[in-house]
Design an enzyme around this catalytic site. Sequence first.
Site, PDB file in Angstrom:
ATOM      1  N   LEU A  23       0.830  -1.212   0.000  1.00 18.64           N
ATOM      2  CA  LEU A  23       0.000   0.000   0.000  1.00 18.64           C
ATOM      3  C   LEU A  23       0.861   1.257   0.000  1.00 18.64           C
ATOM      4  CD1 LEU A  23      -2.595  -1.382   2.538  1.00 18.64           C
ATOM      5  CD2 LEU A  23      -3.127  -0.701   0.188  1.00 18.64           C
TER       6      LEU A  23
ATOM      7  N   PHE B 122      -3.311   7.778   5.962  1.00 20.07           N
ATOM      8  CA  PHE B 122      -2.472   6.959   6.832  1.00 20.07           C
ATOM      9  C   PHE B 122      -2.991   5.535   6.908  1.00 20.07           C
ATOM     10  CE2 PHE B 122      -5.346   9.455   9.443  1.00 20.07           C
ATOM     11  CZ  PHE B 122      -5.894   8.551  10.322  1.00 20.07           C
TER      12      PHE B 122
ATOM     13  N   ARG C 127      -3.161  -3.858  13.006  1.00 17.43           N
ATOM     14  CA  ARG C 127      -3.325  -4.517  14.300  1.00 17.43           C
ATOM     15  C   ARG C 127      -3.385  -6.042  14.149  1.00 17.43           C
ATOM     16  NH1 ARG C 127      -6.939  -7.596  13.427  1.00 17.43           N
ATOM     17  NH2 ARG C 127      -9.158  -7.510  13.832  1.00 17.43           N
TER      18      ARG C 127
ATOM     19  N   GLU D  24      -7.128  -9.026   6.621  1.00 15.98           N
ATOM     20  CA  GLU D  24      -8.317  -8.211   6.371  1.00 15.98           C
ATOM     21  C   GLU D  24      -7.872  -6.779   6.147  1.00 15.98           C
ATOM     22  OE1 GLU D  24     -12.581  -7.769   8.437  1.00 15.98           O
ATOM     23  OE2 GLU D  24     -11.033  -6.599   9.423  1.00 15.98           O
TER      24      GLU D  24
HETATM   25  P1  0O2 Z   1     -12.394  -5.440  15.981  1.00 17.72           P
HETATM   26  O1  0O2 Z   1     -12.291  -5.109  17.415  1.00 17.72           O
HETATM   27  O2  0O2 Z   1     -12.448  -4.212  15.130  1.00 17.72           O
HETATM   28  O3  0O2 Z   1     -11.381  -6.422  15.500  1.00 17.72           O
HETATM   29  P2  0O2 Z   1     -16.748 -12.640   8.752  1.00 17.72           P
HETATM   30  O4  0O2 Z   1     -16.679 -13.879   9.550  1.00 17.72           O
HETATM   31  O5  0O2 Z   1     -15.364 -12.065   8.454  1.00 17.72           O
HETATM   32  O6  0O2 Z   1     -17.575 -12.720   7.496  1.00 17.72           O
HETATM   33  P3  0O2 Z   1     -17.165 -10.388  10.463  1.00 17.72           P
HETATM   34  O7  0O2 Z   1     -15.807 -10.532  11.077  1.00 17.72           O
HETATM   35  O8  0O2 Z   1     -18.293  -9.993  11.371  1.00 17.72           O
HETATM   36  O9  0O2 Z   1     -17.564 -11.657   9.661  1.00 17.72           O
HETATM   37  O10 0O2 Z   1     -16.988  -9.349   9.273  1.00 17.72           O
HETATM   38  P4  0O2 Z   1     -17.282  -7.831   9.081  1.00 17.72           P
HETATM   39  O11 0O2 Z   1     -18.724  -7.492   9.136  1.00 17.72           O
HETATM   40  O12 0O2 Z   1     -16.611  -7.546   7.766  1.00 17.72           O
HETATM   41  O13 0O2 Z   1     -16.593  -7.073  10.300  1.00 17.72           O
HETATM   42  C1  0O2 Z   1     -15.231  -7.161  10.533  1.00 17.72           C
HETATM   43  C2  0O2 Z   1     -14.700  -5.927  11.199  1.00 17.72           C
HETATM   44  O14 0O2 Z   1     -15.262  -4.742  10.591  1.00 17.72           O
HETATM   45  C3  0O2 Z   1     -15.030  -5.755  12.677  1.00 17.72           C
HETATM   46  O15 0O2 Z   1     -14.142  -6.489  13.447  1.00 17.72           O
HETATM   47  C4  0O2 Z   1     -14.862  -4.251  12.859  1.00 17.72           C
HETATM   48  O16 0O2 Z   1     -13.485  -3.883  12.883  1.00 17.72           O
HETATM   49  C5  0O2 Z   1     -15.450  -3.728  11.560  1.00 17.72           C
HETATM   50  N1  0O2 Z   1     -16.899  -3.504  11.706  1.00 17.72           N
HETATM   51  C6  0O2 Z   1     -17.886  -4.243  11.159  1.00 17.72           C
HETATM   52  N2  0O2 Z   1     -19.090  -3.749  11.493  1.00 17.72           N
HETATM   53  C7  0O2 Z   1     -18.855  -2.677  12.283  1.00 17.72           C
HETATM   54  C8  0O2 Z   1     -19.721  -1.731  12.942  1.00 17.72           C
HETATM   55  O17 0O2 Z   1     -20.949  -1.794  12.887  1.00 17.72           O
HETATM   56  N3  0O2 Z   1     -19.107  -0.741  13.661  1.00 17.72           N
HETATM   57  C9  0O2 Z   1     -17.751  -0.627  13.760  1.00 17.72           C
HETATM   58  N4  0O2 Z   1     -17.263   0.389  14.480  1.00 17.72           N
HETATM   59  N5  0O2 Z   1     -16.915  -1.510  13.163  1.00 17.72           N
HETATM   60  C10 0O2 Z   1     -17.463  -2.516  12.433  1.00 17.72           C
HETATM   61  P5  0O2 Z   1     -14.522  -7.023  14.897  1.00 17.72           P
HETATM   62  O18 0O2 Z   1     -13.974  -8.398  15.016  1.00 17.72           O
HETATM   63  O19 0O2 Z   1     -15.975  -6.837  15.151  1.00 17.72           O
HETATM   64  O20 0O2 Z   1     -13.818  -6.103  15.909  1.00 17.72           O
END
Ligand code: 0O2
Length: 226
Positions: free
Chosen positions: A49, A67, A71, A167
């Site tokens: 990137l 930027f 993580r 991701e």
């Molecule tokens: P964290 O703490 O950020 O790591 P999948 O099994 O991959 O198909 P998943 O993981 O639910 O299903 O996929 P999705 O919907 O793509 O979400 C992955 C990540 O996107 C989340 O990681 C969040 O970082 C972000 N995200 C998704 N939806 C939301 C939301 O409604 N609000 C916010 N603020 N972030 C969101 P994690 O693991 O939830 O948490």
Amino acid sequence: MLEQELHTSFVRQPNLPKDKDNVFNGESIEFDKMMMMYSCAIKEVATKLQVLNDELSITSKRNPIEFIKTRIKKPDSIATKLKKKGLPLSIETIRNHLNDVAGVRVICAFIDDIYKISDMLIAQDDVHLIKTKDYIKNPKMNGYRSYHLIVEVPVFFSDHKEQMRVEVQIRTIAMDFWASLEHQVKYKKDIKDAENIAYELRACADVINRTDFHMQAIRDSIVEIN
Ligand code: 0O2
């Protein structure tokens, strides 16, 4: 998700999680090895990137990427996610069923840069696209907007090559601002008036979306004049 920021001028990588012993006491060395491999995959993607950003800063005279943050998912979050999916906690299930142990977040100024960066990344012949989720064209009910890619990249170790999953979340500065606050709300217990806060956040997400498109239109008109 935010643990480390990777400004485009220098590279800082995530530290390996320290709370693993509480979760992976039986497979500690294997766990460390796997996390090291995910950490290296983050470096590969972040470098790709940065290279794109450096090239575009010369060819199109501006940086599409503001930027980059990276993580590694914490062991307790890994355990929680596997439990939620009804899967046992093991190195094998992590590798086969979790897409977001390695996370790279790319923050752009404008919406069209998000798609430009994504297209350029997945066009590279060593980047294998697993899936995309376009939460910009299809925002979540709560107002969440972002473009998600799951990619696999090869990482070369001393005696073998490993395909590692990463991701990549790409979003505008404004979308990131919104998601950071909403994320805090999600993880905070005992919030008073949670329903009203969700309503207000949803309203802010709509304003932010209109502003993102407005800013892009202004940018386009400036570019046309020049
Ligand atoms: P964290 O703490 O950020 O790591 P999948 O099994 O991959 O198909 P998943 O993981 O639910 O299903 O996929 P999705 O919907 O793509 O979400 C992955 C990540 O996107 C989340 O990681 C969040 O970082 C972000 N995200 C998704 N939806 C939301 C939301 O409604 N609000 C916010 N603020 N972030 C969101 P994690 O693991 O939830 O948490």
